[in-house]
Design a protein around this motif. Sequence first.
Motif, PDB file in Angstrom:
ATOM      1  N   LEU A 373       1.283  -1.219  -0.190  1.00 57.71           N
ATOM      2  CA  LEU A 373      -0.098  -0.322   0.073  1.00 57.71           C
ATOM      3  C   LEU A 373       0.734   1.695  -0.224  1.00 57.71           C
ATOM      4  CD1 LEU A 373      -2.838  -0.855   2.935  1.00 57.71           C
ATOM      5  CD2 LEU A 373      -2.867  -1.223   0.058  1.00 57.71           C
ATOM      6  N   TYR A 412      -1.935   7.224   1.555  1.00 58.55           N
ATOM      7  CA  TYR A 412      -1.012   5.954   0.514  1.00 58.55           C
ATOM      8  C   TYR A 412      -2.024   4.692   0.993  1.00 58.55           C
ATOM      9  CZ  TYR A 412       2.218   9.041   0.937  1.00 58.55           C
ATOM     10  OH  TYR A 412       3.282   9.930   0.471  1.00 58.55           O
ATOM     11  N   GLY A 413      -2.573   4.156  -0.041  1.00 58.87           N
ATOM     12  CA  GLY A 413      -2.810   2.781  -1.023  1.00 58.87           C
ATOM     13  C   GLY A 413      -3.002   2.508  -2.034  1.00 58.87           C
ATOM     14  N   ASP A 414      -4.095   1.577  -2.371  1.00 56.73           N
ATOM     15  CA  ASP A 414      -4.449   1.218  -3.374  1.00 56.73           C
ATOM     16  C   ASP A 414      -5.737   1.471  -3.709  1.00 56.73           C
ATOM     17  OD1 ASP A 414      -5.503   0.030  -5.268  1.00 56.73           O
ATOM     18  OD2 ASP A 414      -5.094  -2.382  -4.711  1.00 56.73           O
ATOM     19  N   ARG A 417      -8.815  -0.350  -4.444  1.00 56.01           N
ATOM     20  CA  ARG A 417      -9.832  -0.854  -4.101  1.00 56.01           C
ATOM     21  C   ARG A 417     -10.353   0.253  -2.843  1.00 56.01           C
ATOM     22  NH1 ARG A 417     -10.389  -6.040  -4.277  1.00 56.01           N
ATOM     23  NH2 ARG A 417     -10.039  -6.410  -1.800  1.00 56.01           N
ATOM     24  N   LEU A 418      -9.760   1.022  -2.939  1.00 52.39           N
ATOM     25  CA  LEU A 418      -9.791   2.519  -1.631  1.00 52.39           C
ATOM     26  C   LEU A 418     -11.708   3.094  -2.546  1.00 52.39           C
ATOM     27  CD1 LEU A 418      -6.824   4.513  -0.504  1.00 52.39           C
ATOM     28  CD2 LEU A 418      -8.512   2.901   0.007  1.00 52.39           C
ATOM     29  N   SER A 501      -7.485  -3.996   5.925  1.00 51.03           N
ATOM     30  CA  SER A 501      -5.867  -4.172   4.903  1.00 51.03           C
ATOM     31  C   SER A 501      -4.994  -2.600   5.116  1.00 51.03           C
ATOM     32  CB  SER A 501      -6.076  -4.492   3.594  1.00 51.03           C
ATOM     33  OG  SER A 501      -6.877  -3.589   2.698  1.00 51.03           O
ATOM     34  N   HIS A 502      -5.725  -1.395   4.369  1.00 49.10           N
ATOM     35  CA  HIS A 502      -4.837  -0.187   4.434  1.00 49.10           C
ATOM     36  C   HIS A 502      -5.044   0.705   6.081  1.00 49.10           C
ATOM     37  CE1 HIS A 502      -6.492  -0.493   0.751  1.00 49.10           C
ATOM     38  NE2 HIS A 502      -5.195   0.514   0.519  1.00 49.10           N
ATOM     39  N   PHE A 522      -8.545   6.484   8.132  1.00 53.46           N
ATOM     40  CA  PHE A 522      -6.863   5.945   7.667  1.00 53.46           C
ATOM     41  C   PHE A 522      -6.211   6.749   8.274  1.00 53.46           C
ATOM     42  CE2 PHE A 522     -10.019   5.678   4.348  1.00 53.46           C
ATOM     43  CZ  PHE A 522     -10.691   3.964   4.077  1.00 53.46           C
ATOM     44  N   PRO A 526       1.914   5.391   5.278  1.00 58.05           N
ATOM     45  CA  PRO A 526       2.320   4.218   6.087  1.00 58.05           C
ATOM     46  C   PRO A 526       2.984   4.224   7.392  1.00 58.05           C
ATOM     47  CG  PRO A 526       3.336   4.243   3.350  1.00 58.05           C
ATOM     48  CD  PRO A 526       3.058   5.227   4.376  1.00 58.05           C
TER      49      PRO A 526
END
Length: 548
Positions: A373, A412-414, A417-418, A501-502, A522, A526
Amino acid sequence: MFRTPSIWRWQLIFTGGIVAVAVMIAAFSPSTFATPLVVVGFGLVVVVTLATIMIPWDRLPSSASIALPMLDALAIGFTAAAPDIRLGFLWVFPVTWLATYFTMAWVFAGIGVISVSLVVFGNHPGEPAHMMLRVLVVVITLGFLGTTVRIGMQRSRAARRLLERQSEQVNRAATRAETHQQRVVQIIDVLATALVAIGDDGVIQRMNDAYRTLYGRDRFGANLPSPAVEYDDRRGEPLPPDQTVLARAARGESMQDERVWLYDTAGRWRALHVSTQPLAGRSDARRTTLVIIDDVTDALEAAEERRTVSAIVSHELRNPLTAIIGHVDLMLDRDDLPAEVVGQLAVVANAGERMLRLVSTALDESRPAPAALSEPVDLRQLVDASVASFLPIATSRGHEVEVSGADTLLIYGDAFRLRQVIDNLLSNAVKYTPAGGSIGLNLDVGPDGRAEVTITDTGLGIAPDELEHLFDPYFRTDEARQGDIPGTGLGMGIARDIVTSHGGTIDIISEPGVGTSITLRFPRRPEGQIIDRPEPLKVERLHEKEPA
């Protein structure tokens, strides 16, 4: 009772002693041979010895050999006639022979023969009392000697029999242990799981056939380098020698289902799950570790193939469903359709939307989780893009949709998916809010520094007893089922898994008849990393091409 070599040995030893005595008599007292009985005695010894060598004792009963010590005792009795020389000491030989191999009855019988020979053939220059005294001394002495030797032989034989039984027991135990070990080795060798035991010195102590096959070793190649190579990832970098599975196990490192990629001797990539288990041993023994290796390549390939097939099928079904729903919506916009046709088209539209949701869910479940991520994502852009997609439907139902808060909210992530999470929650808000309701989306930074996205609606709301089951697979509220509102009951569970997962959380506040408020939180960066603020990922680019 004993074999021919033993008979020869005893007789030859006795004969050797007699010959030595004869030589010494010839040297120092040759006149002794003037006594005929002395010559007869020495001659009888020679004759008995020759007969001992010539007789096939193996063909005779074992008791036949008793004649030899008896004849030897008689021969010594003849020599007792020699004047001035006490050759009676030689009776020790036949008495010891009798006591060693025969019963005490035969020992006393031999002593009787000796006593008679001493009385009949002995030289008795003195009074009869002296002769009787000599006989008694010889009888008592030889009797004591024979009894002592006999008892010693009995004890020796008992000890030998005990040792033989113990030796047989040890041999049987060793045979059972060897058989048990062979069975264990056979059982271990037929296992599909690779097993290898390695000491703290790095030397392989034992391995099964599965390990030999996996790593390309032969049965005797325990210390040879493996022709297979371990990698940190599929087509990644080879592991350094000190980071291989065996090297880490030799150092005592604990591993539990760790993933290792192996490029085997056949040129095939294999995914391995590696675990270690210390083996029990003596406190002063060197440490031994058991390495357990499971080849999960086939399972991973099968799962990947299922995901691929599911993604392809879902993608190919979604396109025609989208066309069907779009054209039905266009037809519903017409004012010249009969009422029953409008109702039928509405049923088609609802069924199409439900089918589209099922296909989208299958596509989402077939998509693997993100490996890392690390992409910068602007939540405001994701929210704006999602609202733009659902705004026509919301407007047609008379909903008022408002986006407020931060103009930019970077995490920061995908992004894919978000966006899926926001689409899911916004879709629920539109579906479960009655006509003329309002939907609000607010973006902010919370007191703890985390990014917050709150989606609020004035919809049906959720009862407290149903709220706790909202994330259960296939769960739907009673009002949603009774109102024939399309849905599968999978979306909220998928959304929660993506948020978790985030490193985020999802909180829900709802009241029946009032509405629902869902807040996503969130972390801004990271964990453990300091990230510069790069350009955010453009959301529009994600929608230019459907995922395969």
